[in-house]
Design a protein around this motif. Structure first.
Motif, PDB file in Angstrom:
ATOM      1  N   ARG A   2       4.827   7.860   6.116  1.00 30.96           N
ATOM      2  CA  ARG A   2       4.974   6.439   6.684  1.00 30.96           C
ATOM      3  C   ARG A   2       3.663   6.050   7.066  1.00 30.96           C
ATOM      4  N   GLU A  23       0.767   6.129   4.393  1.00 30.63           N
ATOM      5  CA  GLU A  23       1.267   4.627   3.521  1.00 30.63           C
ATOM      6  C   GLU A  23       0.722   3.273   4.235  1.00 30.63           C
ATOM      7  N   GLU A  63      -2.648   2.772   3.599  1.00 32.44           N
ATOM      8  CA  GLU A  63      -3.068   2.559   2.396  1.00 32.44           C
ATOM      9  C   GLU A  63      -2.839   1.160   2.088  1.00 32.44           C
ATOM     10  N   ARG A  64      -1.618   0.480   2.555  1.00 29.04           N
ATOM     11  CA  ARG A  64      -1.242  -0.781   2.414  1.00 29.04           C
ATOM     12  C   ARG A  64      -2.411  -1.780   3.234  1.00 29.04           C
ATOM     13  N   THR A  70       4.711  12.312  -2.187  1.00 27.87           N
ATOM     14  CA  THR A  70       4.817  11.228  -2.726  1.00 27.87           C
ATOM     15  C   THR A  70       4.225  11.194  -4.226  1.00 27.87           C
TER      16      THR A  70
END
Lengths: 434, 143
Positions: free
Chosen positions: A387, A390, A393-394, B39
């Motif tokens: 999480r 990510e 990353e975003r 992922t």
């Protein structure tokens, strides 16, 4: 057969008449620069040059060059030779780092630009009876508004469709009966392919020509576009620092782009030495904006690698032709028509505290460019939770999007997995087959 | 009560897991428990080993992105409902579980659960109050 030229008296002028016009305009430009821009006055003073030293266009070689970094150093308005009140438009394009390159236009500058774009539309067979479908992006980017005002100047009907939503593009092509399509060549390929997928017979569409530019393409792509959309495909060239699309354009011969040299004086130089190269030789393309007021750049180095050819063209035009640019002297990438400099990406990474070890991988899938920025993980950005990774990353993807104006994928890779090279790092892996 | 888990960034590339586990083997590191969060592009390998500090140093030497994460281990009875009891306690106390994984000890009638929660101290308090057996790190390392 409709009209052949937009301004025959200029496009087909004798070389002597053009020479006189270019020399006169060059003198005006030098005076404008010397009087209104300390940047140029200081450069000329340092070289011992006065405006009186520039009499004919041959004297242009005495003038100093201008480079993209000069625009950055004078960000945002330092190279405007006119007061704010005289400007009617501002555009901007990618700078080499966080800040964009800004260009100002007077009404006269916009007329010059629209004149060039109108010549391009007529050279592609357009007339005032035609409907010009503009699928370049509208906004700070000069693509959309450039062709738009060119079409209106010609008296044709402009449709400001802008880019994206391919099915709607096709619906408009069908329902509004667009005659001429303007967009990037890769988007034209996508529209052609989508028509085929939708079972649309493109030979039944009124569309008969396309004006494609803002990115590199090839003769193979031209043939594919011509077949899939059942049109003639023409090349167009421009850059915002000089004006926008319409600086040069292809005619019916499709053997190079005529430069509007009454407004934009071209030279080809050896990028190492700055020496002017003879016709036919490839080197860096340089423009002097002899027709412009607000941002009259002297010998602006475009970084495009190109060659010029002279001689009256079979189409009747006398203006010099430039080859399709063959590459760049820098590492600029064009992603879906948007200019991207690796240094911009590096800037974003450093601002976010990411690893400076990165690599840009560019591919083309279904005629759309895809850019992925691969960054090595560092202990600081790593987490044991997916999480959080990510989230990082975003955050990075949205920072890249806002600086580059084009979407970039982000992929984290293991430390030391990006190849270290001796000397200049290899930042870009371009896998596109153009 | 609190034990150290190795968290390792693993790119989805052939041979990566083999290389990591070989590095551990070379350094005589025994793996007690593991889980992988995967992922599309990468995974996070989470390991409980007998010598976390040595393993960390060895992996860093190999230029891996690796960190130590504090987790807690509980022992629950190895029968239906054993795990549910512990999870319910944390849930009722409003403690979120980021992830967990378990392994059974065939010699005993017990399953061990590694828990990664937002607040270790609070979780330990709640579990203790409910008489859930917490494992000491040495117990796991030397198992």
């Amino acid at each position: 057969m409709g009209q052949k030229y937009f301004r025959p008296e200029i496009e087909c002028a004798s070389r002597d008449a053009l020479h006189a016009l270019q020399s006169y305009r060059l003198r005006m430009l030098v005076m404008n620069c010397y009087e209104n821009l300390p940047f140029y006055r200081e450069k000329m003073d340092a070289m011992g040059l006065t405006p009186g030293d520039i009499m004919t266009v041959e004297d242009i070689v005495k003038l100093p060059f201008t480079v993209k970094d000069d625009l950055r150093d004078n960000y945002p308005f330092g190279l405007f030779a006119r007061k704010k009140g005289d400007l009617v438009r501002i555009h901007a394009s990618s700078g080499t780092t966080g800040k964009p390159t800004v260009v100002g236009y007077t009404q006269n500058d916009l007329d010059v630009w629209a004149d060039g774009a109108a010549r391009a539309i007529v050279a592609a067979g357009g007339t005032k009876e035609d409907t010009v479908h503009v699928s370049y992006g509208y906004g700070l980017f000069t693509g959309g508004l450039g062709l738009h005002y060119g079409a209106e100047k010609l008296g044709a009907t402009a449709i400001p469709v802008s880019s994206g939503n391919t099915k709607r593009q096709i619906q408009i092509l069908q329902d509004f009966g667009s005659d001429i399509l303007c967009c990037t060549p890769s988007y034209a390929m996508l529209i052609g392919e989508t028509c085929r997928d939708m079972g649309i017979d493109t030979s039944k569409l009124p569309l008969r020509a396309g004006i494609f530019g803002a990115e590199a393409w090839s003769e193979n792509m031209r043939r594919e576009i011509e077949e899939s959309l059942n049109i003639k495909a023409y090349d167009i060239y421009g850059l915002s620092e000089v004006a926008g699309p319409g600086v040069s354009y292809e005619c019916s011969e499709q053997t190079g782009m005529h430069v509007c040299e009454d407004y934009f004086y071209p030279e080809i130089i050896n990028p190492e030495t700055g020496e002017v190269l003879p016709d036919g030789e490839f080197g860096e393309l340089v423009f002097t904006c002899i027709g412009k007021e607000a941002m009259p750049l002297m010998r602006y180095r475009t970084r495009d690698i190109c060659a010029l050819t002279r001689g009256t063209c079979a189409c009747g035009r006398t203006h010099v032709k430039m080859a399709r640019p063959r590459g760049r002297t820098d590492d600029m990438l064009i992603i879906r028509g948007v200019n991207v400099f690796p240094s911009q990406i590096e800037h974003v990474l450093l601002e976010l505290g990411m690893s400076p070890n990165y690599q840009i991988v560019v591919t083309r899938e279904n005629n759309l460019d895809r850019m992925e920025v691969q960054v090595e993980t560092t202990p600081e950005m790593f987490s044991d939770e997916v999480r959080r990774i990510e989230m990082t990353e975003r955050k990075m993807a949205s920072a890249l999007q806002s600086v580059l104006n084009v979407t970039a994928g982000v992929k984290f890779v293991e430390p030391k997995s990006i190849e270290r090279s001796q000397g200049k790092a290899k930042r870009v892996i371009d896998l596109r087959k153009i | 009560m609190i034990m150290k888990q190795l968290s390792i960034f693993v790119e989805n590339k052939q041979g990566r897991l083999a290389e990591i586990t070989e590095t551990l083997a070379k350094n005589s590191v025994d793996i007690r428990a593991l889980s992988i969060a995967d992922t599309t592009d990468y995974g996070i390998l989470r390991l409980i080993v007998n010598k976390p500090e040595q393993a960390l140093a060895a992996l860093k030497e190999e230029a891996m992105t690796v960190s130590l994460t504090e987790v807690i281990a509980v022992a629950v009875p190895d029968h239906p409902g054993g795990l549910a009891g512990a999870v319910r306690i944390l849930s009722d106390a409003g403690i979120g579980i980021e992830y967990m994984y378990a392994f059974v000890n065939p010699k005993k009638d017990t399953a061990f659960v590694i828990l990664r929660v937002e607040d270790n101290t609070k979780a330990i308090d709640e579990l203790k109050k409910a008489n859930i057996q917490l494992m000491r790190d040495e117990d796991i390392y030397t198992m």
